[in-house]
Design a protein around this motif. Structure first.
Motif, PDB file in Angstrom:
ATOM      1  N   ILE A  36      83.265 -70.848   0.459  1.00 21.99           N
ATOM      2  CA  ILE A  36      82.331 -71.537   0.181  1.00 21.99           C
ATOM      3  C   ILE A  36      82.519 -72.915  -0.759  1.00 21.99           C
ATOM      4  O   ILE A  36      82.957 -72.765  -1.753  1.00 21.99           O
ATOM      5  CB  ILE A  36      81.163 -70.859  -0.193  1.00 21.99           C
ATOM      6  N   GLY A  37      82.335 -73.927  -0.281  1.00 20.18           N
ATOM      7  CA  GLY A  37      82.374 -74.962  -0.922  1.00 20.18           C
ATOM      8  C   GLY A  37      81.359 -75.223  -2.047  1.00 20.18           C
ATOM      9  O   GLY A  37      79.954 -75.129  -1.497  1.00 20.18           O
ATOM     10  N   CYS A  38      81.478 -75.811  -3.109  1.00 22.14           N
ATOM     11  CA  CYS A  38      80.460 -76.002  -4.186  1.00 22.14           C
ATOM     12  C   CYS A  38      80.412 -77.561  -4.587  1.00 22.14           C
ATOM     13  O   CYS A  38      79.621 -77.986  -5.256  1.00 22.14           O
ATOM     14  CB  CYS A  38      80.324 -75.138  -5.304  1.00 22.14           C
ATOM     15  N   ASP A  39      81.461 -78.056  -4.651  1.00 22.29           N
ATOM     16  CA  ASP A  39      81.888 -79.536  -4.995  1.00 22.29           C
ATOM     17  C   ASP A  39      82.754 -79.911  -3.898  1.00 22.29           C
ATOM     18  O   ASP A  39      83.380 -79.197  -3.174  1.00 22.29           O
ATOM     19  CB  ASP A  39      82.169 -79.597  -6.569  1.00 22.29           C
ATOM     20  N   TRP A  40      83.369 -81.202  -4.501  1.00 19.17           N
ATOM     21  CA  TRP A  40      84.183 -81.736  -3.575  1.00 19.17           C
ATOM     22  C   TRP A  40      85.455 -80.896  -3.688  1.00 19.17           C
ATOM     23  O   TRP A  40      86.112 -80.622  -2.500  1.00 19.17           O
ATOM     24  CB  TRP A  40      84.693 -83.256  -3.990  1.00 19.17           C
ATOM     25  N   HIS A  41      86.038 -80.847  -4.814  1.00 18.38           N
ATOM     26  CA  HIS A  41      87.415 -79.910  -4.846  1.00 18.38           C
ATOM     27  C   HIS A  41      87.275 -78.499  -4.232  1.00 18.38           C
ATOM     28  O   HIS A  41      88.203 -78.183  -3.513  1.00 18.38           O
ATOM     29  CB  HIS A  41      87.564 -79.795  -6.565  1.00 18.38           C
TER      30      HIS A  41
END
Length: 258
Positions: A36-41
């Motif tokens: 799961i993505g939480c920010d750009w990185h």
């Protein structure tokens, strides 16, 4: 076969031993993992991991409410492009979190609405984070018709009434380690009552490790303990729960089995 519908494989606690993490997951029968993505990185890392392990790891792209202040128009454009990757299966994790001091509620809500719109533009489902924000969460979901392409409220912490609202709006709900905790009450009630075709299992690893590993670093292999707890609560056999939650995750993320 089990599907960990929500993990953070880019987290260094897991990424630094990724081969071991994936092997232990396979040994436990966990054949698919959504990272799961939480920010750009983390969104970029998630897509790269899904591209490296096709058919086994699937990615989501989004900005967690904790980082809502970073969501400017430039980042939205980058997320839009990234979310079009074949390895990207949903927009998330997005939502509201009123537990910690951080971005204001107004900033969180604006970021939430913008990312709901992003998902609509791309016809993608949503992965939603909701913590101590039930009233605003339900209001925005309804106002934005956020469930038009499906989605899930991960690590569901609401009441049975809220769960029914989510189902009506087109959202599944997901259970993680807290449903195994000895003091769990509301989650247990919801787990017993929820329709079979609207529930998922997850770890949210490296967080929220289930009993008897509470407080320790979590990993996808332990989604089996969550599924076993659901089977016990619902008075069903483990194989049924494993199959059912996997089918639901495949449907949520629109994964076609080959």
């Amino acid at each position: 076969m089990l599907f960990d519908s929500h993990a953070h494989l880019d987290d260094k606690k897991l990424y630094n031993d990724l081969d071991g993490v994936l092997q232990r997951a396979e040994d436990a029968g966990v054949t698919k993992i959504a990272t799961i993505g939480c920010d750009w990185h983390s969104s970029l890392m998630s897509v790269r991991l899904a591209e490296k392990y096709p058919g086994r790891i699937f990615a989501t792209v989004g900005v967690h409410p904790q980082y809502a202040e970073t969501l400017n128009e430039q980042l939205l454009e980058k997320l839009y492009d990234l979310a079009q990757a074949e390895a990207a299966s949903a927009v998330g994790e997005i939502g509201l979190d009123y537990h910690y001091e951080g971005p204001s509620r107004e900033i969180q809500q604006k970021a939430f609405r913008k990312q709901i719109d992003l998902a609509k533009q791309l016809s993608l489902p949503l992965v939603i984070h909701n913590r101590e924000s039930h009233e605003d969460m339900m209001r925005i979901i309804k106002e934005e018709k956020a469930g038009i392409n499906g989605g899930v409220l991960h690590c569901f912490s609401g009441s049975w009434e809220m769960a029914k609202f989510c189902f009506h709006q087109g959202f599944m709900i997901s259970f993680a380690g807290p449903v195994t905790f000895h003091n769990a009450k509301t989650a247990v009630e919801v787990a017993k009552k929820a329709p079979a075709d609207m529930i998922l299992v997850e770890t949210d690893s490296p967080y929220l490790s289930p009993e008897p590993f509470r407080g320790k670093i979590n990993e996808p292999a332990r989604v089996k303990l969550v599924a076993e707890k659901l089977a016990s609560l619902r008075e069903q056999d483990f194989e049924t729960i494993a199959w059912m939650t996997t089918e639901n995750a495949l449907r949520l993320y629109r994964i076609v089995q080959k």
